[in-house]
Design an enzyme around this catalytic site. Structure first.
Site, PDB file in Angstrom:
ATOM      1  N   ARG A  38      49.347  85.841 -12.257  1.00  0.00           N
ATOM      2  CA  ARG A  38      48.487  86.402 -11.345  1.00  0.00           C
ATOM      3  C   ARG A  38      49.016  87.527 -10.599  1.00  0.00           C
ATOM      4  NH1 ARG A  38      45.100  80.773  -9.972  1.00  0.00           N
ATOM      5  NH2 ARG A  38      43.419  81.172 -11.722  1.00  0.00           N
ATOM      6  N   LYS A 199      34.773  65.426 -22.643  1.00  0.00           N
ATOM      7  CA  LYS A 199      33.512  64.601 -22.271  1.00  0.00           C
ATOM      8  C   LYS A 199      32.201  65.627 -22.512  1.00  0.00           C
ATOM      9  CE  LYS A 199      35.188  60.582 -20.217  1.00  0.00           C
ATOM     10  NZ  LYS A 199      35.320  59.680 -18.889  1.00  0.00           N
ATOM     11  N   GLY A 360      40.603  76.646 -17.810  1.00  0.00           N
ATOM     12  CA  GLY A 360      41.656  75.658 -17.406  1.00  0.00           C
ATOM     13  C   GLY A 360      42.682  75.446 -18.717  1.00  0.00           C
ATOM     14  N   GLY A 383      37.173  77.702 -13.166  1.00  0.00           N
ATOM     15  CA  GLY A 383      35.900  77.448 -12.767  1.00  0.00           C
ATOM     16  C   GLY A 383      34.945  78.682 -12.763  1.00  0.00           C
TER      17      GLY A 383
HETATM   18  P1  AMP Z   1      38.365  69.784 -20.968  1.00  0.00           P
HETATM   19  O1  AMP Z   1      39.082  69.808 -19.553  1.00  0.00           O
HETATM   20  O2  AMP Z   1      36.963  69.028 -21.000  1.00  0.00           O
HETATM   21  O3  AMP Z   1      38.055  70.969 -21.579  1.00  0.00           O
HETATM   22  O4  AMP Z   1      39.417  68.658 -21.832  1.00  0.00           O
HETATM   23  C1  AMP Z   1      40.651  68.975 -22.246  1.00  0.00           C
HETATM   24  C2  AMP Z   1      41.005  67.986 -22.561  1.00  0.00           C
HETATM   25  O5  AMP Z   1      40.256  67.276 -23.776  1.00  0.00           O
HETATM   26  C3  AMP Z   1      42.517  68.011 -23.274  1.00  0.00           C
HETATM   27  O6  AMP Z   1      43.547  67.234 -22.056  1.00  0.00           O
HETATM   28  C4  AMP Z   1      42.474  67.121 -24.578  1.00  0.00           C
HETATM   29  O7  AMP Z   1      43.661  66.566 -24.754  1.00  0.00           O
HETATM   30  C5  AMP Z   1      41.440  66.505 -24.419  1.00  0.00           C
HETATM   31  N1  AMP Z   1      40.629  66.028 -25.677  1.00  0.00           N
HETATM   32  C6  AMP Z   1      40.507  66.959 -27.000  1.00  0.00           C
HETATM   33  N2  AMP Z   1      40.025  66.209 -27.820  1.00  0.00           N
HETATM   34  C7  AMP Z   1      40.352  65.055 -27.737  1.00  0.00           C
HETATM   35  C8  AMP Z   1      39.847  63.637 -28.301  1.00  0.00           C
HETATM   36  N3  AMP Z   1      39.535  63.922 -29.579  1.00  0.00           N
HETATM   37  N4  AMP Z   1      40.271  62.660 -27.609  1.00  0.00           N
HETATM   38  C9  AMP Z   1      40.686  62.490 -26.500  1.00  0.00           C
HETATM   39  N5  AMP Z   1      40.650  63.570 -25.979  1.00  0.00           N
HETATM   40  C10 AMP Z   1      40.580  64.865 -26.273  1.00  0.00           C
END
Ligand code: AMP
Length: 402
Positions: A38, A199, A360, A383
């Protein structure tokens, strides 16, 4: 460009320019900066302003200070790194408003840069307080905003201060806004989005915006499980995956909106299941109908899915990517993320694809795949990147419209 840039500021000779940068860098327990990205990315804007004869006063936030005097979050810790990156003397001022700042500006030598103390030492900054903004800009002539990663916040230094002086975006924000506009606002089609991560619930706005804008939407990672279940793939269940049972109707709605907007949704065709949630755990690749009912977790997508996603990329001219395809932090469950990232990088390098990624974990996932320099653009804004993908207007960018 529809936004004000440094080119629109006119003659800067002898002017005092305040630069709102994002110097929110990670530090170790001894306050050594562990990643200077940065700082490095702010340097071109500072140099350009200096070369135009301006006196540059740099402001930023750092961490989440508990109030004034929280020395762990003092910007003084980064003075030497900024000085090194800039190759010019940097004088630190222990406040961002008030007499110390005006005094330091008065005493400034032509070849020096001032670095002010953390803006968030004042709670008024986050509140977008007009009086605080007034005090901030009081000793300067011109205001340049370069902190794209904070542009989704209407903080005093991001919005109110910008309105109080002749203003423009810095080169880093300009680069981000240009790249992101090419990605989603005015893309070459077909346009494909890859959305992964854990999620569905955290990415609802993003999915709802994308299905109306993109031609193809790849859904992978943990969030794909809810979509698979909603499509009637009953081998996916709460015992082996991150399926969110309370989101099934929402997933169905999103798929309906996609259909109405002629957006093709691409879901996993095969998955990698593992006995344990740890690196190099026993694992196997199975077709959807052979996912074990329990005792195994879905941690990545398999080779058939990788081939299918890569074939879709071949058909497209623009890619926007957020979220890993699997649990990329643990080998070998980074396989799909790596292979699709490599393919997107090859297409980009061959001039066939404009690729934009961000948010992120995506940055670390693509760095892990070794492609961070081979995409058209990887945004370091977390974000702000997500809110842009959600189709929201970013107050810190809107305020810089011509
Ligand atoms: P996000 O912050 O929502 O973009 O999620 C990123 C996280 O999703 C990472 O830490 C990954 O390890 C997790 N992730 C991706 N695929 C899976 C999966 N099949 N099962 C559990 N966690 C997952």
């Amino acid at each position: 460009m529809e936004y004000k840039t440094i080119d629109d500021l006119g003659d800067l000779k002898g002017k005092v320019v305040m630069l709102r940068a994002d110097l929110n860098v990670p530090m170790d327990e001894n306050f050594n900066v562990t990643n200077t990205a940065r700082i490095d990315r702010t340097v071109p804007t500072i140099k350009e302003l200096m070369s135009k004869g301006a006196k540059v006063v740099v402001t930023s936030h750092l961490g989440r200070p508990e109030g004034k005097g929280d020395m762990a979050n003092s910007l003084s810790h980064i003075t030497k790194d900024l000085q090194k990156a800039l190759g010019k003397p940097v004088v630190f001022v222990d406040d961002c408003i008030g007499p110390h700042v005006s005094e330091a500006i008065k005493n400034m030598k032509q070849d020096e840069v001032l670095l002010l103390e953390n803006l968030r030492f004042y709670k008024e900054e986050k509140k977008g307080d007009e009086n605080f903004a007034k005090e901030l800009v009081a000793p300067v002539d011109v205001y340049v905003s370069d902190a794209f990663s904070t542009a989704h916040r209407d903080h005093a230094s991001m919005v109110a201060a910008v309105k109080m002086r002749p203003s423009a975006m810095g080169r880093l924000m300009e680069e981000e806004v240009n790249a992101l506009s090419k990605g989603l606002n005015d893309p070459k089609r077909p346009l494909i989005a890859i959305v992964g991560g854990s999620k569905v619930s955290t990415k609802l706005d993003l999915l709802n915006n994308l299905v109306k804008k993109v031609d193809k939407l790849v859904i992978s990672g943990g969030m794909a499980h809810t979509f698979m279940k909603a499509k009637g793939i009953d081998t996916v269940n709460e015992a082996n995956s991150l399926v969110q049972m309370d989101m099934l109707d929402t997933a169905k709605e999103i798929m309906k909106t996609a259909e109405a907007n002629k957006c093709e949704i691409v879901l996993p065709l095969d998955v990698v299941v593992s006995k344990e949630f740890k690196p190099n755990a026993e694992h196997k690749t199975v077709d959807l109908e052979h996912i074990p009912a329990e005792g195994w977790s879905l941690l990545d997508v398999g080779e058939k899915t990788i081939a299918a996603i890569n074939a879709k990329l071949d058909e497209c001219k623009t890619l926007v990517w957020n979220g890993p395809l699997g649990v990329f932090e643990m080998k070998p469950f980074d396989n799909a993320t790596n292979k699709v990232a490599e393919h997107a990088a090859e297409l980009t390098q061959a001039g066939k694809l404009m690729s934009v990624a961000g948010g992120g974990d995506t940055v670390s996932a693509l760095a892990n795949a070794g492609v961070e320099k081979k995409f058209s653009y990887i945004s370091t804004a977390g974000g702000a990147f997500l809110e842009w993908m959600e189709g929201k207007e970013l107050p810190g960018v809107v305020v810089l419209k011509k």
